[in-house]
Scaffold this motif. Structure first.
Motif: not given
Length: 129
Positions: A39, A57, A60-61, A66
């Motif tokens: 973040d 996204s 979150r994939r 990531s």
């Protein structure tokens, strides 16, 4: 040069198993960066085209995506001129990127390059026996 067959078993194990261990540590470090600092990285690169397009996204994939995103951010921060030329990175984001996050991503880059070099050396040693 001596053959790897004449080395002590422990030295041979460390020399050949080291890149694998470093790769495992690298994946764990990437997961740490993803869970704790993604973040903050996204916030620091908020004007960049890559974060603008993929921002909602990012993270979150799934696990593999990531890890690839962390590698992409590592490349963007450690090689800013290339990514500015490609259009993925905004020049102001590159200049104003927080130094503590930059240091974390530089550690990641050193681990990736070091593991690749170490693996290349081990490959050359094994081919020369």
């Amino acid at each position: 040069m001596t053959s790897i067959d004449t080395w002590s078993p422990w030295v041979a194990l460390i020399a050949t198993g080291g890149p694998i261990l470093l790769a495992i540590v690298n994946v764990i470090y990437s997961l740490y960066l993803r869970s704790r600092h993604l973040d903050a990285i996204k916030e620091a690169l908020k004007h960049s085209r890559y974060v603008y397009l993929w921002g909602p996204s990012l993270g979150r994939r799934g696990l593999i995506w990531s890890l690839l995103e962390i590698v992409k951010f590592t490349g963007m921060v450690t090689l800013p001129k290339t990514h500015i030329r490609l259009g993925d990175l905004d020049p102001t984001d590159a200049e104003n990127f927080p130094s503590r996050l930059k240091r974390l991503l530089q550690i990641k880059a050193v681990m990736m390059i070091g593991g690749g070099v170490w693996l290349g050396v081990v490959f050359a040693l094994l081919q020369s026996r």
